[in-house]
Motif scaffolding. Structure first.
Motif, PDB file in Angstrom:
ATOM      1  N   CYS A 214       0.817  -1.218   0.000  1.00 45.55           N
ATOM      2  CA  CYS A 214       0.000   0.000   0.000  1.00 45.55           C
ATOM      3  C   CYS A 214       0.849   1.266   0.000  1.00 45.55           C
ATOM      4  CB  CYS A 214      -0.943   0.004   1.194  1.00 45.55           C
ATOM      5  SG  CYS A 214      -2.196  -1.311   1.159  1.00 45.55           S
ATOM      6  N   TYR A 217       1.823   2.897  -3.273  1.00 46.88           N
ATOM      7  CA  TYR A 217       0.799   3.712  -3.937  1.00 46.88           C
ATOM      8  C   TYR A 217       0.561   5.030  -3.205  1.00 46.88           C
ATOM      9  CZ  TYR A 217      -0.314  -0.722  -6.270  1.00 46.88           C
ATOM     10  OH  TYR A 217      -0.248  -1.895  -6.982  1.00 46.88           O
ATOM     11  N   THR A 218       0.390   4.964  -1.885  1.00 43.78           N
ATOM     12  CA  THR A 218       0.094   6.191  -1.142  1.00 43.78           C
ATOM     13  C   THR A 218       1.266   7.162  -1.183  1.00 43.78           C
ATOM     14  OG1 THR A 218       0.822   5.170   0.937  1.00 43.78           O
ATOM     15  CG2 THR A 218      -1.525   5.016   0.386  1.00 43.78           C
ATOM     16  N   TYR A 221       0.566   8.660  -4.904  1.00 41.22           N
ATOM     17  CA  TYR A 221      -0.728   9.273  -5.203  1.00 41.22           C
ATOM     18  C   TYR A 221      -1.364   9.968  -4.000  1.00 41.22           C
ATOM     19  CZ  TYR A 221      -0.472   6.618  -9.547  1.00 41.22           C
ATOM     20  OH  TYR A 221      -0.073   6.118 -10.765  1.00 41.22           O
ATOM     21  N   GLY A 222      -0.853   9.702  -2.796  1.00 36.96           N
ATOM     22  CA  GLY A 222      -1.469  10.228  -1.588  1.00 36.96           C
ATOM     23  C   GLY A 222      -2.531   9.274  -1.076  1.00 36.96           C
ATOM     24  N   SER A 223      -2.747   9.254   0.219  1.00 36.90           N
ATOM     25  CA  SER A 223      -3.682   8.301   0.819  1.00 36.90           C
ATOM     26  C   SER A 223      -5.107   8.482   0.318  1.00 36.90           C
ATOM     27  CB  SER A 223      -3.656   8.434   2.347  1.00 36.90           C
ATOM     28  OG  SER A 223      -2.410   8.020   2.864  1.00 36.90           O
ATOM     29  N   ASN A 225      -6.118   9.280  -2.653  1.00 37.06           N
ATOM     30  CA  ASN A 225      -6.321   8.940  -4.063  1.00 37.06           C
ATOM     31  C   ASN A 225      -5.949   7.496  -4.367  1.00 37.06           C
ATOM     32  OD1 ASN A 225      -7.233  11.542  -4.814  1.00 37.06           O
ATOM     33  ND2 ASN A 225      -5.107  12.265  -4.858  1.00 37.06           N
ATOM     34  N   VAL A 226      -6.046   6.647  -3.354  1.00 39.65           N
ATOM     35  CA  VAL A 226      -5.832   5.207  -3.526  1.00 39.65           C
ATOM     36  C   VAL A 226      -7.097   4.489  -3.072  1.00 39.65           C
ATOM     37  CG1 VAL A 226      -4.485   3.189  -2.845  1.00 39.65           C
ATOM     38  CG2 VAL A 226      -3.345   5.400  -3.187  1.00 39.65           C
ATOM     39  N   GLU A 250      -0.736   3.588   8.386  1.00 35.22           N
ATOM     40  CA  GLU A 250      -0.139   3.838   7.075  1.00 35.22           C
ATOM     41  C   GLU A 250      -1.043   3.397   5.924  1.00 35.22           C
ATOM     42  OE1 GLU A 250       2.724   5.480   6.855  1.00 35.22           O
ATOM     43  OE2 GLU A 250       2.712   5.580   9.048  1.00 35.22           O
ATOM     44  N   ARG A 251      -2.219   2.887   6.229  1.00 37.34           N
ATOM     45  CA  ARG A 251      -3.101   2.388   5.168  1.00 37.34           C
ATOM     46  C   ARG A 251      -3.675   3.544   4.354  1.00 37.34           C
ATOM     47  NH1 ARG A 251      -8.298   3.639   6.144  1.00 37.34           N
ATOM     48  NH2 ARG A 251      -9.056   3.859   8.294  1.00 37.34           N
ATOM     49  N   PRO A 252      -4.176   3.261   3.144  1.00 38.62           N
ATOM     50  CA  PRO A 252      -4.904   4.289   2.393  1.00 38.62           C
ATOM     51  C   PRO A 252      -6.154   4.729   3.157  1.00 38.62           C
ATOM     52  CG  PRO A 252      -4.304   2.448   0.968  1.00 38.62           C
ATOM     53  CD  PRO A 252      -4.011   2.016   2.375  1.00 38.62           C
ATOM     54  N   ASP A 253      -6.652   5.896   2.836  1.00 37.20           N
ATOM     55  CA  ASP A 253      -7.844   6.400   3.518  1.00 37.20           C
ATOM     56  C   ASP A 253      -9.045   5.493   3.304  1.00 37.20           C
ATOM     57  OD1 ASP A 253      -6.313   8.520   4.279  1.00 37.20           O
ATOM     58  OD2 ASP A 253      -7.239   9.984   2.934  1.00 37.20           O
TER      59      ASP A 253
END
Length: 275
Positions: A214, A217-218, A221-223, A225-226, A250-253
């Protein structure tokens, strides 16, 4: 022969402008997903759960009314119901093995890998897929997700990452020309190039928590936008509980747990949980 990374930019300039319209501004501005939950509905459309603001659906479906809608497009392999069309009308665009037979994706045996190995073939593939992208735009979708960017890994070394990134650049240019955001699908190791060279705006990921990807990507692209989808089987193999995934700072939103078949909510096998 090593294919240089500069090819991506060359193809972008030579082909994207031709497909998207030279010097023409998009009819609408590209927008990114709003805050809120999301749902991944490739197995069939249904009314999204409360709190969902973004929905991913197949290109043959209608967008979710009033919600930010992402249109699924198989950018690098054939869709099962379109295989005959590729084999009959453009057989040379389907990658062949040493035996002359179309190369099959072993994970999805009803899909064949498209041949992205030359600029001429990439341009023709893009022209065909432009019809699907246009359909997404005309239907009212806000973004496009291009699946199977990593098909080169299943090509028996017939294709390279640069081949696929070059085609991705063309497809992203077409999407942007229609006012659609473009999402990278999986292939964490190419997130940096996907964003910086190809021009992807966001990412749709499968099993990034299970594969500990993850952050790749974050970090690009930022959290926000994932859009991350997890599946029970992959989490079990990784010895992870979904609660643990959601508790990770640390996970995406937006992280979603779905059944592997992505069936509609009316199906008893339907699974939907969100962080």
């Amino acid at each position: 022969m090593v294919r240089g990374r500069g090819r991506v930019a060359v193809v972008f300039g030579a082909v994207v402008l031709a497909l998207s319209g030279v010097g023409c501004a998009p009819e609408r501005a590209v927008e990114l997903p709003p805050e809120g939950g999301f749902d991944y509905q490739l197995g069939g459309a249904y009314p999204p759960p409360e709190g969902v603001t973004t929905v991913v659906r197949d290109s043959t479906a209608e967008p979710a009314p009033g919600l930010y809608s992402v249109c699924y497009v198989n950018g690098f392999q054939t869709q099962p119901d379109e295989l005959d069309r590729w084999l009959e009308e453009d057989p040379d665009l389907v990658l062949r093995g040493e035996d002359g037979e179309p190369v099959v994706d072993p994970g999805w045996p009803d899909e064949r890998i498209l041949d992205t190995s030359t600029g001429e073939r990439r341009e023709r593939i893009a022209e065909i897929l432009t019809e699907t992208i246009d359909r997404c735009a005309d239907a009212g979708f806000d973004a496009v997700e291009f699946d199977n960017l990593d098909s080169y890994l299943r090509s028996g070394e017939a294709l390279t990452v640069d081949d696929n990134l070059a085609l991705a650049s063309v497809l992203v240019g077409v999407a942007h020309g229609r006012g659609l955001a473009a999402a990278q699908k999986n292939t964490a190791e190419e997130a940096g190039r996907g964003h910086d060279e190809v021009g992807f705006d966001l990412a749709v990921t499968e099993s990034c928590a299970a594969w500990h990807e993850c952050g790749a990507y974050t970090g690009v692209y930022g959290s926000g936008n994932v859009l991350a989808v997890e599946y029970p089987e992959e989490l079990a193999e990784a010895a992870l509980d979904f609660d643990v995934v959601c508790a990770d700072p640390e996970r995406p939103d937006r992280v979603l747990l779905r059944d592997a078949a992505l069936v509609p909510s009316s199906d008893p096998e339907h699974l939907f949980e969100a962080c």
